[in-house]
Every structure is written in structure tokens, then in C-alpha cells.
Write a protein that holds these residues in place. Structure first.
Motif, short mmCIF file in Angstrom:
data_model
loop_
_atom_site.label_atom_id
_atom_site.label_comp_id
_atom_site.label_asym_id
_atom_site.label_seq_id
_atom_site.Cartn_x
_atom_site.Cartn_y
_atom_site.Cartn_z
N ARG A 24 0.84 -1.22 0.00
CA ARG A 24 0.00 0.00 0.00
C ARG A 24 0.87 1.25 0.00
NH1 ARG A 24 -2.75 -2.60 4.17
NH2 ARG A 24 -2.09 -1.00 5.64
N ALA A 25 1.91 1.25 0.81
CA ALA A 25 2.80 2.42 0.88
C ALA A 25 3.46 2.65 -0.48
CB ALA A 25 3.84 2.23 1.97
N HIS A 26 4.00 1.61 -1.07
CA HIS A 26 4.68 1.73 -2.37
C HIS A 26 3.72 2.21 -3.44
CE1 HIS A 26 6.40 0.25 -6.18
NE2 HIS A 26 7.52 0.67 -5.63
N ALA A 27 2.51 1.67 -3.45
CA ALA A 27 1.51 2.07 -4.44
C ALA A 27 1.13 3.55 -4.31
CB ALA A 27 0.25 1.21 -4.30
N ASN A 28 1.31 4.11 -3.12
CA ASN A 28 0.98 5.51 -2.88
C ASN A 28 2.20 6.43 -2.90
OD1 ASN A 28 -1.98 5.68 -2.41
ND2 ASN A 28 -1.48 4.05 -0.97
N GLY A 29 3.31 5.92 -3.44
CA GLY A 29 4.50 6.75 -3.64
C GLY A 29 5.33 6.98 -2.39
N ILE A 30 5.14 6.17 -1.36
CA ILE A 30 5.91 6.33 -0.13
C ILE A 30 7.16 5.46 -0.21
CG2 ILE A 30 5.91 5.94 2.37
CD1 ILE A 30 2.85 6.43 2.25
N ASP A 31 8.32 6.04 0.05
CA ASP A 31 9.57 5.30 0.06
C ASP A 31 9.64 4.51 1.37
OD1 ASP A 31 12.13 4.30 -0.20
OD2 ASP A 31 13.12 6.25 -0.07
N VAL A 32 9.51 3.20 1.27
CA VAL A 32 9.48 2.39 2.49
C VAL A 32 10.86 1.94 2.94
CG1 VAL A 32 7.12 1.60 2.12
CG2 VAL A 32 9.01 0.25 1.21
N GLU A 33 11.89 2.30 2.19
CA GLU A 33 13.23 1.91 2.58
C GLU A 33 13.77 2.89 3.61
OE1 GLU A 33 17.27 0.27 0.44
OE2 GLU A 33 15.79 1.30 -0.75
N GLY A 34 14.33 2.37 4.69
CA GLY A 34 14.89 3.23 5.72
C GLY A 34 14.75 2.60 7.09
N GLY A 35 14.93 3.42 8.10
CA GLY A 35 14.84 2.93 9.47
C GLY A 35 13.96 3.83 10.31
N TRP A 36 13.25 3.22 11.24
CA TRP A 36 12.35 3.95 12.12
C TRP A 36 12.39 3.37 13.52
CZ3 TRP A 36 11.15 2.09 7.34
CH2 TRP A 36 10.89 3.02 6.36
N GLU A 37 12.33 4.24 14.50
CA GLU A 37 12.14 3.79 15.87
C GLU A 37 10.65 3.70 16.12
OE1 GLU A 37 14.04 6.48 18.54
OE2 GLU A 37 16.01 5.62 18.18
N CYS A 38 10.24 2.64 16.72
CA CYS A 38 8.84 2.42 17.02
C CYS A 38 8.69 2.43 18.54
CB CYS A 38 8.44 1.07 16.43
SG CYS A 38 6.77 0.97 15.88
N ARG A 39 8.34 3.58 19.09
CA ARG A 39 8.19 3.73 20.54
C ARG A 39 6.76 3.41 20.92
NH1 ARG A 39 13.21 3.74 22.67
NH2 ARG A 39 14.55 5.00 21.37
N ASN A 40 6.58 2.61 21.97
CA ASN A 40 5.27 2.07 22.29
C ASN A 40 4.82 2.31 23.72
OD1 ASN A 40 4.58 0.66 19.77
ND2 ASN A 40 6.49 -0.40 20.19
N GLY A 41 5.35 3.31 24.38
CA GLY A 41 4.93 3.57 25.75
C GLY A 41 5.46 2.51 26.71
N THR A 42 4.95 2.52 27.92
CA THR A 42 5.48 1.63 28.95
C THR A 42 4.89 0.23 28.90
OG1 THR A 42 3.79 2.43 30.49
CG2 THR A 42 5.94 3.54 30.53
N GLU A 43 3.77 0.04 28.20
CA GLU A 43 3.09 -1.26 28.20
C GLU A 43 3.68 -2.27 27.23
OE1 GLU A 43 -0.78 -0.06 26.75
OE2 GLU A 43 -1.07 1.14 28.53
N HIS A 44 4.37 -1.80 26.19
CA HIS A 44 4.88 -2.68 25.13
C HIS A 44 6.35 -2.37 24.89
CE1 HIS A 44 0.74 -3.75 24.25
NE2 HIS A 44 0.44 -2.45 24.19
N PRO A 45 7.10 -3.33 24.33
CA PRO A 45 8.50 -3.07 23.99
C PRO A 45 8.62 -2.04 22.87
CG PRO A 45 7.94 -5.42 23.69
CD PRO A 45 6.70 -4.71 24.05
#
Length: 61
Positions: A24-45
Motif C-alpha cells: 500500500r505504501a509503495h503504491a501511494n508513492g511512499i519510500d518504504v526503505e529506511g529505518g524507524w524507531e517504534c516507541r510504544n509507551g510503557t506497556e509494550h517493547p
């Protein structure tokens, strides 16, 4: 756009959800290559997500 959480019960289901998200991201022109931090609060890693494009082989779906 609203997002419904889908209960995942297997690695195969996680893979299918990721594949659909990347398509879906690629079809909408979003560059999905790269790195991201996924912060989830205190309840999840927290996770560090790194996506790289790979060369296609003859067996790609």
C-alpha cells in the motif's frame, strides 16, 4: 482513514500484514526503505525497524 487492529496469531500472519502495508505504501508513492524507531509507551517493547529493498529472484510473489 481509520485503522482496525487485527489479532495476529502466527508469524505467517505478521508477514502477510507487513507485505500488505509495504505494498500500500509503495503504491501511494511512499519510500518504504529506511529505518524507524517504534516507541510504544510503557506497556509494550520498543522496536527499531529497518527496511531494505532486495534484488528480486525468480521466486518472488
Amino acid at each position: 482513514m481509520t485503522t482496525e487492529e487485527t489479532a495476529l496469531s502466527s508469524e505467517a500472519e505478521l508477514h502477510a500484514e507487513l507485505k500488505a502495508l509495504f505494498r500500500r505504501a509503495h503504491a501511494n508513492g511512499i519510500d518504504v526503505e529506511g529505518g524507524w524507531e517504534c516507541r510504544n509507551g510503557t506497556e509494550h517493547p520498543d522496536w527499531d525497524v529497518i527496511v531494505t529493498e532486495v534484488e528480486k529472484n525468480g521466486e518472488s510473489e
